[in-house]
Motif scaffolding. Structure first.
Motif, PDB file in Angstrom:
ATOM      1  N   ALA A  45     -33.845  64.730 -73.169  1.00  0.00           N
ATOM      2  CA  ALA A  45     -34.622  63.541 -73.506  1.00  0.00           C
ATOM      3  C   ALA A  45     -33.697  62.359 -73.787  1.00  0.00           C
ATOM      4  CB  ALA A  45     -35.492  63.820 -74.724  1.00  0.00           C
ATOM      5  N   LEU A  46     -32.584  62.629 -74.485  1.00  0.00           N
ATOM      6  CA  LEU A  46     -31.646  61.560 -74.816  1.00  0.00           C
ATOM      7  C   LEU A  46     -31.037  60.948 -73.561  1.00  0.00           C
ATOM      8  CD1 LEU A  46     -29.937  59.915 -76.798  1.00  0.00           C
ATOM      9  CD2 LEU A  46     -28.336  61.844 -76.885  1.00  0.00           C
ATOM     10  N   PHE A  47     -30.500  61.781 -72.676  1.00  0.00           N
ATOM     11  CA  PHE A  47     -29.899  61.251 -71.445  1.00  0.00           C
ATOM     12  C   PHE A  47     -30.951  60.585 -70.558  1.00  0.00           C
ATOM     13  CE2 PHE A  47     -26.486  64.595 -72.141  1.00  0.00           C
ATOM     14  CZ  PHE A  47     -25.543  63.670 -72.542  1.00  0.00           C
ATOM     15  N   GLY A  48     -32.174  61.145 -70.549  1.00  0.00           N
ATOM     16  CA  GLY A  48     -33.241  60.531 -69.774  1.00  0.00           C
ATOM     17  C   GLY A  48     -33.620  59.161 -70.298  1.00  0.00           C
ATOM     18  N   ALA A  49     -33.506  58.980 -71.625  1.00  0.00           N
ATOM     19  CA  ALA A  49     -33.832  57.690 -72.226  1.00  0.00           C
ATOM     20  C   ALA A  49     -32.745  56.651 -71.972  1.00  0.00           C
ATOM     21  CB  ALA A  49     -34.043  57.858 -73.733  1.00  0.00           C
ATOM     22  N   LEU A  50     -31.506  57.113 -71.845  1.00  0.00           N
ATOM     23  CA  LEU A  50     -30.379  56.179 -71.745  1.00  0.00           C
ATOM     24  C   LEU A  50     -29.967  55.842 -70.321  1.00  0.00           C
ATOM     25  CD1 LEU A  50     -28.042  57.565 -74.564  1.00  0.00           C
ATOM     26  CD2 LEU A  50     -29.456  55.509 -74.638  1.00  0.00           C
ATOM     27  N   TYR A  51     -30.223  56.750 -69.370  1.00  0.00           N
ATOM     28  CA  TYR A  51     -29.694  56.571 -68.015  1.00  0.00           C
ATOM     29  C   TYR A  51     -30.766  56.791 -66.958  1.00  0.00           C
ATOM     30  CZ  TYR A  51     -25.132  57.005 -70.301  1.00  0.00           C
ATOM     31  OH  TYR A  51     -24.040  56.828 -71.124  1.00  0.00           O
ATOM     32  N   SER A  52     -30.489  56.255 -65.780  1.00  0.00           N
ATOM     33  CA  SER A  52     -31.354  56.475 -64.628  1.00  0.00           C
ATOM     34  C   SER A  52     -30.867  57.702 -63.862  1.00  0.00           C
ATOM     35  CB  SER A  52     -31.340  55.245 -63.710  1.00  0.00           C
ATOM     36  OG  SER A  52     -31.802  54.096 -64.393  1.00  0.00           O
ATOM     37  N   LYS A  53     -31.703  58.208 -62.962  1.00  0.00           N
ATOM     38  CA  LYS A  53     -31.312  59.311 -62.090  1.00  0.00           C
ATOM     39  C   LYS A  53     -30.280  58.808 -61.072  1.00  0.00           C
ATOM     40  CE  LYS A  53     -34.146  62.614 -63.481  1.00  0.00           C
ATOM     41  NZ  LYS A  53     -34.471  61.970 -64.742  1.00  0.00           N
TER      42      LYS A  53
END
Length: 274
Positions: free
Chosen positions: A219-227
């Motif tokens: 969730a953290l990486f998904g909130a901070l970065y794009s695919k």
């Protein structure tokens, strides 16, 4: 003046007393304490009533660390703010160090070190050199209780925690990372000083790598970065920690799924400053 926001459930009376005693011993008295009680309000009020420092008590009937901090921010009067836990405590000259830093530097945020005096160990592995500008990747290694923010220099829209993250929320950690990323991406300067500013018992490795905490990294990486950057970083983290994670494949799969479901919580929900 410095504002210290302290969320608490009021269940750790001894720890709160230790924290309050450390506040009374500060060499700089230019501070206020904002205690955000989420339970046992009368117990907290009694503990505060014994103290000589300036304080406010904000009483809430809803739990959540980030929620409590956001409500505490609304009550601050100081030029600077920090976010304390109810089980940490401070060296006598902590606030004097912070005051001197902001008087002599132009950074809007400064981070220090946490130390566990009971085991005589650092809370984590810290750089030994001062940094005028903390690197982006190093923001993941920062904790809320070691950072101080110049409230007058930062737009109020950036002084908020994502309430989906933090103890008592959907995801148990990562709120300080999102908070700092938001500030850095908005153009504010985050510095680092290699000095101890606060005391806290060192967490065990098991508590840092339990399944729920590791899943929340998705969730953290998904909130901070794009695919696909979020997936790449998440994979690198699991590759590094795989020996210490129970059911690593299962945990990794759940974390990856969260990178797709948490896009709506992008960096505090505010636009980047131009």
């Amino acid at each position: 003046m410095l504002s210290i926001i302290i969320p608490t459930l009021g269940t750790r009376e001894q720890e709160l007393s230790r924290l309050f005693e450390s506040l009374e011993k500060q060499t700089s008295t230019k501070f206020e304490v904002i205690v955000v009680s989420q339970d046992k309000h009368e117990v907290v009020a009694d503990l505060l009533g014994e103290r000589a420092f300036a304080y406010k008590q904000v009483q809430l009937n809803k739990r959540g660390l980030s929620y409590a901090r956001n409500e505490g921010i609304k009550a601050i009067s100081g030029q600077y703010v920090t976010f304390s836990d109810d089980d940490c405590w401070y060296p006598n000259d902590a606030f004097e160090k912070v005051e001197d830093f902001f008087n002599q530097n132009k950074a809007q945020v400064v981070c220090y070190q946490i130390f566990d005096p009971t085991t005589n160990q650092s809370y984590k592995s810290y750089p030994t050199e001062k940094a005028d500008h903390v690197r982006t990747r190093d923001l993941f290694r920062k904790s809320s209780i070691e950072m101080f923010v110049d409230v007058q220099a930062v737009d109020r829209q950036y002084l908020c925690f994502n309430e989906s993250f933090g103890l008592g929320a959907k995801h148990p950690s990562g709120e300080e990372n999102i908070f700092l990323f938001s500030l850095q991406r908005a153009g504010y300067t985050i510095s680092y000083i290699p000095e101890v500013i606060v005391y806290h018992l060192k967490p065990t490795q098991a508590s840092r790598l339990d399944e729920r905490t590791m899943v929340s990294k998705g969730a953290l990486f998904g909130a901070l970065y794009s695919k696909p950057v979020d997936i790449i970083l998440l994979t690198a983290l699991f590759a590094k920690k795989i020996r210490h994670v129970k059911r690593p494949i299962h945990t990794y799969a759940k974390a990856v799924a969260l990178t797709f479901s948490e896009k709506e919580v992008k960096v505090n929900g505010v636009k980047e400053r131009t």
